[in-house]
Design a protein around this motif. Structure first.
Motif, PDB file in Angstrom:
ATOM      1  N   UNK A 226     -27.095  67.732   2.435  1.00 39.11           N
ATOM      2  CA  UNK A 226     -25.900  68.638   1.958  1.00 39.11           C
ATOM      3  C   UNK A 226     -25.757  67.867   0.478  1.00 39.11           C
ATOM      4  N   UNK A 227     -26.600  67.462  -0.170  1.00 34.99           N
ATOM      5  CA  UNK A 227     -26.403  66.891  -1.655  1.00 34.99           C
ATOM      6  C   UNK A 227     -27.304  67.185  -2.636  1.00 34.99           C
ATOM      7  N   UNK A 228     -26.862  67.183  -3.906  1.00 40.75           N
ATOM      8  CA  UNK A 228     -27.834  67.587  -4.679  1.00 40.75           C
ATOM      9  C   UNK A 228     -27.705  66.424  -5.935  1.00 40.75           C
ATOM     10  N   UNK A 229     -28.925  65.971  -6.341  1.00 39.55           N
ATOM     11  CA  UNK A 229     -28.836  64.868  -6.998  1.00 39.55           C
ATOM     12  C   UNK A 229     -30.071  64.611  -7.739  1.00 39.55           C
ATOM     13  N   UNK A 230     -30.017  64.056  -9.019  1.00 39.98           N
ATOM     14  CA  UNK A 230     -31.144  63.394  -9.509  1.00 39.98           C
ATOM     15  C   UNK A 230     -31.478  61.795  -9.533  1.00 39.98           C
TER      16      UNK A 230
ATOM     17  N   UNK B 110     -24.514  59.353   0.673  1.00 40.52           N
ATOM     18  CA  UNK B 110     -25.421  59.964   1.508  1.00 40.52           C
ATOM     19  C   UNK B 110     -26.821  59.905   1.355  1.00 40.52           C
ATOM     20  N   UNK B 111     -26.967  58.420   0.902  1.00 43.87           N
ATOM     21  CA  UNK B 111     -28.445  57.846   0.450  1.00 43.87           C
ATOM     22  C   UNK B 111     -28.396  56.504   1.256  1.00 43.87           C
ATOM     23  N   UNK B 112     -29.185  56.078   1.824  1.00 42.24           N
ATOM     24  CA  UNK B 112     -29.408  54.873   2.400  1.00 42.24           C
ATOM     25  C   UNK B 112     -30.674  54.433   2.616  1.00 42.24           C
TER      26      UNK B 112
ATOM     27  N   UNK C 152     -23.801  65.590  -6.558  1.00 42.27           N
ATOM     28  CA  UNK C 152     -22.886  66.237  -6.265  1.00 42.27           C
ATOM     29  C   UNK C 152     -22.978  66.480  -4.512  1.00 42.27           C
ATOM     30  N   UNK C 153     -21.896  66.245  -3.784  1.00 37.88           N
ATOM     31  CA  UNK C 153     -21.757  66.579  -2.286  1.00 37.88           C
ATOM     32  C   UNK C 153     -21.323  68.024  -2.114  1.00 37.88           C
TER      33      UNK C 153
ATOM     34  N   UNK D 158     -22.241  73.256  -7.948  1.00 45.00           N
ATOM     35  CA  UNK D 158     -23.756  72.851  -8.105  1.00 45.00           C
ATOM     36  C   UNK D 158     -24.645  74.030  -8.568  1.00 45.00           C
ATOM     37  N   UNK D 159     -24.330  75.245  -8.298  1.00 50.22           N
ATOM     38  CA  UNK D 159     -24.855  76.513  -8.909  1.00 50.22           C
ATOM     39  C   UNK D 159     -24.833  76.611 -10.385  1.00 50.22           C
TER      40      UNK D 159
END
Length: 350
Positions: free
Chosen positions: A224-228, A285-287, A329-330, A340-341
């Motif tokens: 459920x995240x958007x990331x670069x 949210x990244x491990x 962004x979460x 996000x959009x």
């Protein structure tokens, strides 16, 4: 090992802003920059990890490269081939580099090698019901909500594939059949396998459902995240620092809606700050987890990631943090999805 002879794209000056350093590192195939003076003489080096560790010390994006560079880097010398190869072989890093300089300290070439990030497997946590999104997730799981013209899950899988990770597991529970159908229809670059949670397993429990052969180093990503964020940089940072687990963190700003009073211990007024802003590092949210961590996940009950990380730390495992300064962004609430959009549309225009 390869020899890099085109030096200009690999260099920056001491007064280059760290924001520009990070941008160039994220756009490069390499995870280092060579810092030079006005004559082209090498004065330091910066890895992606150097820059991110500097943020943990309080360095800011608008500070200069000099604030985070290594001032006494290991170098080789022109016309000392055997010694250069010996020095290069002693560098213990996933992305090893050795600048070769002449008698004046000007860079001639760089010896470079990179380990394959493809050794990693990834686990995408896609089982949650997304209740905070209300009607949006009544009949569609959150990972399949669209940002742009593609589901969130597709953006995540593409990001993993671009990092060279081709063994990916996706844990599902809520409206699992929709996610499974999407993965089956998708043109996957590698192997994407679904793990079914018959009961909710928490944010770490699904690790126990991965095949034993895949439970080496695992990159766990919430769906459920958007990331670069640069997954290759996380992996390099993790190994360079000798971590057993690495938590990606993002800046989260909170504004207090009132005036905050400062006072001494005995209650004497010192001042008042009107609606101050406070900055925190939030788990992104990244491990990245070592086999020592994945082995701690019990097979018969739910486990959340904080419990797993605290358990590992209590038995002496080393846990580090990796600051994200790329886009992140979460997507927890409707306005997060709207943001996000909007961000995606703006990025497509640029």
């Amino acid at each position: 090992m390869i020899r890099l002879s085109e030096i200009a794209p690999l260099t920056c000056r001491q007064d280059t802003k760290i924001a520009d350093v990070l941008r160039r590192l994220s756009e490069s195939s390499y995870l280092f920059l060579l810092v030079t003076d006005e004559t082209g003489r090498l004065v330091g080096t910066i890895t992606d990890g150097d820059a991110r560790r500097a943020f943990l010390r309080g360095v800011r994006l608008d500070d200069s490269a000099a604030a985070c560079m290594q001032r006494e880097p290991i170098v080789g010398r022109v016309d000392e081939e055997d010694e250069n190869l010996r020095r290069f072989g002693q560098i213990r890093a996933r992305n090893a580099f050795l600048p070769i300089v002449d008698a004046d300290g000007v860079i001639s070439e760089v010896l470079y090698s990179s380990a394959d990030v493809g050794q990693l497997s990834a686990l995408v946590m896609a089982g949650g019901p997304g209740t905070r999104l209300g009607e949006l997730t009544r009949s569609k799981p959150k990972p399949l909500l669209s940002v742009g013209d593609r589901p969130i899950l597709d953006h995540i899988l593409e990001r993993l594939e671009q990092a060279g990770i081709h063994t990916i597991y996706v844990s599902v529970h809520y409206l699992a059949e929709q996610i499974e159908a999407f993965i089956a229809a998708r043109d996957n670059a590698g192997t994407v396998q679904v793990l079914h949670e018959t009961e909710r397993m928490g944010t770490a429990g699904a690790l126990s459902q991965m095949p034993e052969a895949a439970r080496g180093e695992v990159l766990v990503v919430n769906a459920d995240i958007m990331t670069k964020a640069n997954f290759s940089a996380i992996e390099s940072f993790h190994h360079r620092q000798g971590h057993d687990a690495t938590i990606a963190v993002a800046n989260y700003e909170v504004q207090v809606p009132y005036g905050v009073v400062r006072h001494t211990e005995d209650g004497i007024f010192q001042g008042i700050d009107e609606k101050p802003r406070q900055m925190f590092l939030a788990a992104a949210g990244i491990y990245l987890l070592s086999p020592q961590f994945t082995a701690l996940v019990p097979p018969d009950r739910a486990m959340d990631m904080p419990e797993l990380l605290n358990l590992g730390r209590s038995i002496g495992l080393r846990v580090g943090v990796f600051p994200i300064h790329e886009y992140w962004v979460d997507i927890g609430r409707p306005h997060d999805l709207e943001n996000a959009m909007r961000d995606h549309i703006e990025s497509e225009r640029t």
